[in-house]
Design an enzyme around this catalytic site. Structure first.
Site, mmCIF file in Angstrom:
data_model
loop_
_atom_site.group_PDB
_atom_site.id
_atom_site.type_symbol
_atom_site.label_atom_id
_atom_site.label_comp_id
_atom_site.label_asym_id
_atom_site.label_seq_id
_atom_site.Cartn_x
_atom_site.Cartn_y
_atom_site.Cartn_z
ATOM 1 N N ASP A 1 48.529 31.906 59.201
ATOM 2 C CA ASP A 1 48.884 32.517 57.921
ATOM 3 C C ASP A 1 50.292 33.102 57.970
ATOM 4 O O ASP A 1 50.806 33.438 59.038
ATOM 5 C CB ASP A 1 47.849 33.606 57.603
ATOM 6 C CG ASP A 1 47.786 33.923 56.124
ATOM 7 O OD1 ASP A 1 48.396 33.185 55.313
ATOM 8 O OD2 ASP A 1 47.136 34.917 55.762
ATOM 9 N N GLY B 1 54.259 31.144 53.710
ATOM 10 C CA GLY B 1 54.912 31.359 52.418
ATOM 11 C C GLY B 1 55.751 32.629 52.419
ATOM 12 O O GLY B 1 56.895 32.641 51.946
ATOM 13 N N HIS C 1 56.213 26.243 55.184
ATOM 14 C CA HIS C 1 55.228 25.273 55.674
ATOM 15 C C HIS C 1 55.882 24.299 56.652
ATOM 16 O O HIS C 1 55.292 23.926 57.665
ATOM 17 C CB HIS C 1 54.596 24.512 54.507
ATOM 18 C CG HIS C 1 53.848 25.409 53.558
ATOM 19 N ND1 HIS C 1 53.032 26.410 53.986
ATOM 20 C CD2 HIS C 1 53.809 25.451 52.199
ATOM 21 C CE1 HIS C 1 52.510 27.052 52.931
ATOM 22 N NE2 HIS C 1 52.975 26.483 51.840
ATOM 23 N N THR D 1 39.289 24.916 51.378
ATOM 24 C CA THR D 1 38.785 24.414 50.087
ATOM 25 C C THR D 1 39.366 25.251 48.937
ATOM 26 O O THR D 1 39.446 24.768 47.813
ATOM 27 C CB THR D 1 37.244 24.466 50.045
ATOM 28 O OG1 THR D 1 36.806 25.737 50.522
ATOM 29 C CG2 THR D 1 36.629 23.384 50.920
ATOM 30 N N ASN E 1 42.493 26.384 48.860
ATOM 31 C CA ASN E 1 43.932 26.119 48.722
ATOM 32 C C ASN E 1 44.279 25.154 47.581
ATOM 33 O O ASN E 1 45.435 25.088 47.162
ATOM 34 C CB ASN E 1 44.529 25.583 50.030
ATOM 35 C CG ASN E 1 44.673 26.652 51.111
ATOM 36 O OD1 ASN E 1 44.676 26.369 52.305
ATOM 37 N ND2 ASN E 1 44.783 27.913 50.700
ATOM 38 N N ARG F 1 44.553 35.114 64.406
ATOM 39 C CA ARG F 1 45.027 35.030 63.024
ATOM 40 C C ARG F 1 46.404 35.668 62.939
ATOM 41 O O ARG F 1 46.570 36.845 63.265
ATOM 42 C CB ARG F 1 44.079 35.714 62.043
ATOM 43 C CG ARG F 1 44.613 35.607 60.613
ATOM 44 C CD ARG F 1 43.685 36.108 59.547
ATOM 45 N NE ARG F 1 44.275 35.798 58.238
ATOM 46 C CZ ARG F 1 43.611 35.501 57.146
ATOM 47 N NH1 ARG F 1 42.296 35.502 57.156
ATOM 48 N NH2 ARG F 1 44.238 35.209 56.016
ATOM 49 N N ARG G 1 40.966 39.283 58.253
ATOM 50 C CA ARG G 1 39.801 38.636 57.651
ATOM 51 C C ARG G 1 39.516 37.316 58.360
ATOM 52 O O ARG G 1 40.382 36.763 59.032
ATOM 53 C CB ARG G 1 40.088 38.307 56.173
ATOM 54 C CG ARG G 1 40.230 39.476 55.266
ATOM 55 C CD ARG G 1 40.210 39.004 53.821
ATOM 56 N NE ARG G 1 41.444 38.340 53.427
ATOM 57 C CZ ARG G 1 42.510 38.954 52.924
ATOM 58 N NH1 ARG G 1 42.509 40.258 52.741
ATOM 59 N NH2 ARG G 1 43.583 38.275 52.586
ATOM 60 N N ILE G 2 38.300 36.793 58.118
ATOM 61 C CA ILE G 2 37.923 35.481 58.648
ATOM 62 C C ILE G 2 38.142 34.387 57.602
ATOM 63 O O ILE G 2 38.299 33.211 57.939
ATOM 64 C CB ILE G 2 36.448 35.493 59.109
ATOM 65 C CG1 ILE G 2 36.218 36.573 60.177
ATOM 66 C CG2 ILE G 2 36.021 34.137 59.657
ATOM 67 C CD1 ILE G 2 36.969 36.370 61.470
ATOM 68 N N SER G 3 38.127 34.768 56.318
ATOM 69 C CA SER G 3 38.457 33.847 55.223
ATOM 70 C C SER G 3 37.685 32.535 55.256
ATOM 71 O O SER G 3 38.272 31.456 55.101
ATOM 72 C CB SER G 3 39.970 33.580 55.200
ATOM 73 O OG SER G 3 40.681 34.781 55.004
HETATM 74 C C1 V07 Z 1 49.973 22.202 57.673
HETATM 75 C C2 V07 Z 1 51.565 23.665 58.927
HETATM 76 C C3 V07 Z 1 50.958 24.822 59.666
HETATM 77 C C4 V07 Z 1 50.891 26.090 58.891
HETATM 78 C C5 V07 Z 1 49.849 26.088 57.818
HETATM 79 C C6 V07 Z 1 50.133 25.358 56.538
HETATM 80 C C7 V07 Z 1 51.070 24.185 56.633
HETATM 81 C C8 V07 Z 1 49.653 20.293 60.626
HETATM 82 C C9 V07 Z 1 48.773 19.618 59.802
HETATM 83 C C10 V07 Z 1 47.926 18.476 60.133
HETATM 84 C C11 V07 Z 1 46.705 18.282 59.490
HETATM 85 C C12 V07 Z 1 45.894 17.198 59.809
HETATM 86 C C13 V07 Z 1 46.295 16.313 60.788
HETATM 87 C C14 V07 Z 1 47.507 16.477 61.435
HETATM 88 C C15 V07 Z 1 48.312 17.556 61.106
HETATM 89 C C16 V07 Z 1 48.845 20.309 58.575
HETATM 90 C C17 V07 Z 1 48.425 20.883 56.403
HETATM 91 C C18 V07 Z 1 49.302 21.943 56.484
HETATM 92 C C19 V07 Z 1 47.711 20.613 55.127
HETATM 93 F F1 V07 Z 1 45.500 15.274 61.111
HETATM 94 N N1 V07 Z 1 50.215 21.304 59.982
HETATM 95 N N2 V07 Z 1 49.737 21.342 58.714
HETATM 96 N N3 V07 Z 1 48.200 20.069 57.431
HETATM 97 N N4 V07 Z 1 50.842 23.285 57.756
#
Ligand code: V07
Length: 250
Positions: free
Chosen positions: A28, A31, A45, A74, A76, A195, A201-203
């Site tokens: 977390d 943003g 991100h 879910t 998001n 976290r 929180r566990i969210s």
């Molecule tokens: C996401 C990067 C980390 C911070 C949190 C939000 C943004 C890696 C993946 C991912 C997901 C599935 C997969 C391989 C990589 C990812 C989302 C967001 C939606 F098979 N980082 N990351 N997926 N963030």
């Protein structure tokens, strides 16, 4: 792996026979990290993905057997469409660049969550990567994607009821039986939940699986989470005494 002096120092204080087997993380603060720098949330991100890359490498280096990352809940989907679209491009981006190294390091990648609400093109980009690592026997890297724990448990109960009906209802329902219907079937429960981002929180993350996990919270935003923070979390974990309801042995 090239480590800096302070990292080596902390690494030396860690008991390598008591490395947590399964670490779960709620990533977390991406943003807010961006907004505090006057950047769009997507920049946070993007930087968050860099932290994922480093964290996966380092956990593998430490010999952690399972790493589970909460990438997309879910809930998001309620974010602005532009942000959701950007987030949905990250799994494919991550796998495209990291796949060779993941394969080389014997890492198995899997998804936890409801696949059916994910866009087909996102699944296509992910599934190629996943199948390339499916036979690997090293660290299990799980991305919780379109994941919610109450939904996970509800689905497990639904599937279990279906199977019970097939068997004429003459099966007793144990905790282990129910757990075998969760997305995490086959994984040990997390020893440690980290976290970032300052919320306590566990969210709706791994509600069943976190029953006995040590919880470690930090105000550090995910893009700033470093190897030093992870080593600090593991050092704290090793200071704690897990009793599972028993009284102290000391
Ligand atoms: C996401 C990067 C980390 C911070 C949190 C939000 C943004 C890696 C993946 C991912 C997901 C599935 C997969 C391989 C990589 C990812 C989302 C967001 C939606 F098979 N980082 N990351 N997926 N963030």
């Amino acid at each position: 792996m090239e480590l800096e002096t302070r990292e080596k120092e902390l690494l030396g204080k860690i008991d390598h026979r008591r490395i947590p087997g399964h670490v779960a993380m709620i990533m977390d603060g991406n943003g807010r990290w961006a907004q505090e720098r006057g950047l769009p949330r997507s920049a946070g991100h993007r930087q968050g993905v860099e932290t994922v890359r480093e964290t996966v490498r380092f956990c593998n280096y430490l010999g952690i057997k399972a790493l589970t990352l909460f990438a997309f809940s879910t809930e998001n989907w309620r974010r602005p469409a532009r942000e959701v679209n950007y987030l949905m491009s990250l799994p494919g981006q991550y796998l495209q660049t990291e796949l060779p190294e993941l394969v080389k390091n014997n890492v198995r990648v899997q998804l936890l969550g409801e696949r059916n609400r994910l866009p087909a093109q996102v699944l296509r980009a992910i599934d190629e990567g996943l199948s390339a690592t499916a036979g690997n026997s090293g660290m299990t890297l799980s991305f919780a994607l379109n994941y919610g724990a109450r939904r996970e448990i509800t689905r497990a109960v639904e599937a279990l009821i279906g199977d019970l009906q097939l068997k004429g209802g003459k099966v007793s329902v144990s905790e282990d039986l129910l757990a075998s219907y969760l997305y995490t079937a086959g994984l040990p429960d997390p020893d440690l939940l980290i976290r970032t981002g300052g919320e306590y929180r566990i969210s709706n993350f791994l509600l069943w699986q976190l029953a006995y996990s040590e919880l470690w919270f930090t105000p550090v935003y995910w893009p700033d989470f470093s190897r030093l923070h992870l080593l600090g979390a593991i050092a704290d974990f090793q200071q704690r005494e897990r009793r599972y309801g028993r009284i102290s042995q000391k």
